[in-house]
Design a protein around this motif. Structure first.
Motif, short mmCIF file in Angstrom:
data_model
loop_
_atom_site.label_atom_id
_atom_site.label_comp_id
_atom_site.label_asym_id
_atom_site.label_seq_id
_atom_site.Cartn_x
_atom_site.Cartn_y
_atom_site.Cartn_z
N THR A 1 -15.55 -21.15 5.64
CA THR A 1 -15.12 -22.54 5.45
C THR A 1 -13.63 -22.70 5.68
O THR A 1 -13.17 -23.73 6.18
N ARG A 2 -12.85 -21.66 5.34
CA ARG A 2 -11.41 -21.74 5.51
C ARG A 2 -11.00 -21.92 6.97
O ARG A 2 -9.93 -22.42 7.26
N LYS B 1 -10.88 -25.81 7.61
CA LYS B 1 -10.22 -26.65 6.61
C LYS B 1 -8.86 -27.07 7.12
O LYS B 1 -8.12 -26.26 7.67
N ASN C 1 -10.82 -32.21 12.75
CA ASN C 1 -12.08 -31.96 12.05
C ASN C 1 -13.05 -33.07 12.45
O ASN C 1 -13.05 -34.16 11.87
#
Length: 371
Positions: free
Chosen positions: A59-60, A63, A280
């Motif tokens: 997930t990092r 982000k 994103n």
């Protein structure tokens, strides 16, 4: 096996030390009781799960890390307010005007060239290539882009492909203003999709849809045809297959590395002093992303054109891809993680889940036999 070991070591390096997060009592508990540490030692699967809860390295990668607030006192807050007025009230209108003028110049030249020079394909393609570079330069100017290019400018040669790490769709614009690449890109909806199907197809760009399995075979065929053409624009591929936050690199897809041609690595690193260039796509549209860039102070980035690489004797396409990823990661100061970026869009396959379940069952049985 060497690949698996290296991937495992990368994952272990990125995994947090669980003992740092465990209460002291759970480590020093008497042997008569079940300790949390014993529970985690039962299986690497549980350790991975606990590590993911504490700090998920996958997930990092996707982000966006917001900047630390600095307008926290009475002295700095007025300066921050002045900056907002300058960025939104002065710089943004000027940048909109610059981009509008750029589109007027581009369209007034591109439409006649595209329609009136259909019998002179070579000359028409050359002009269209220059015009695409021009409009990309206007886009970069609309962000007050400060881009520093290192290394020789790419040239048109057969049997070569350029590969780069991927942070945002603006990567393409930053590279395109220097050289008119033919890029491999996901098909997008809206005004971006309109540009893809009209203007960008003129420079040989190839589009695909992740959800269509048949597209992979079609794209692979087009790639081979493109790299064989002596007059085609240089081919640009983002082998990660998705946008990563410019702190990490995820696994490279092997398609660009099994074409039997020279691979030219390109490393892109953004300076986040003024704005985070990471896009994103799950949280914001590309239009919103562009507005964010146009209302910032500037977009600062470095681009390195690195030494061309060829596959070595006995080297597989996957090993070749990892070697090129190493080169790009080191040059841009990015951290490698052994994740497939496509997991961002899909759930793990049933086979992967079954392997994890089998591994967990075997480790539990071994633990019971020891007892």
């Amino acid at each position: 096996m060497s690949n698996l070991k290296s991937s495992s070591s990368e994952l272990d390096f990125d995994r947090p030390n669980l003992e740092d997060y465990l209460p002291t009592g759970s480590i020093q508990e008497p042997h008569g009781k079940l300790r949390l540490r014993d529970l985690l030692d039962i299986s690497p699967t549980l350790t991975e799960a606990a590590g993911a809860i504490i700090d998920d390295s996958f997930t990092r990668c996707f982000k966006s890390n917001p900047p630390e607030p600095w307008n926290w006192n009475i002295y700095l807050f007025p300066l921050w307010c002045l900056g907002v007025v300058v960025r939104y009230g002065i710089l943004f209108p000027i940048r909109v005007i610059v981009l509008t003028i750029g589109w007027i110049i581009f369209l007034s030249c591109y439409i006649p060239v595209h329609l009136l020079l259909k019998g002179h394909d070579k000359f028409r393609k050359k002009l269209e290539r220059c015009l695409v570079e021009l409009i990309c330069s206007f886009f970069v100017a609309s962000w007050t882009g400060v881009v520093k290019y290192h290394g020789p400018r790419p040239s048109i040669r057969p049997k070569q492909v350029f590969v780069a790490n991927h942070t945002s769709m603006i990567d393409f614009i930053v590279l395109e203003q220097m050289t008119a690449f033919a890029v491999i890109m996901q098909k997008h909806p809206g005004w971006v999709g309109l540009l893809q199907s009209t203007i960008l197809e003129g420079v040989g760009c190839i589009w695909f849809n992740r959800s269509e399995a048949k597209d992979r075979e079609i794209v692979a065929k087009k790639l081979r045809q493109h790299v064989e053409g002596a007059d085609n624009n240089p081919l640009l591929i983002f082998p990660e297959g998705t946008c990563v936050n410019n702190h990490y690199t995820v696994m490279f897809k092997k398609g660009a590395f099994e074409l039997g041609c020279t691979v030219c690595p390109v490393a892109i690193k953004y300076n986040k002093i003024f704005v985070d260039a990471f896009w994103n796509s799950k949280k914001q549209s590309f239009t919103t992303h562009l507005l964010q860039l146009m209302t910032s102070w500037a977009v600062v980035c470095d681009v390195w054109y690195l030494e061309p690489q060829n596959i070595r004797p006995g080297e597989t396409p996957i090993e070749f891809a990892e070697r090129v990823r190493d080169i790009i990661s080191v040059r841009a100061g990015l951290k490698k993680v052994p994740w497939d970026g496509y997991l961002k869009y899909s759930r793990p396959s049933p086979k992967h889940r079954e392997r994890k379940q089998q591994s967990f069952a075997e480790s539990v049985l071994r633990r019971l036999e020891e007892k």
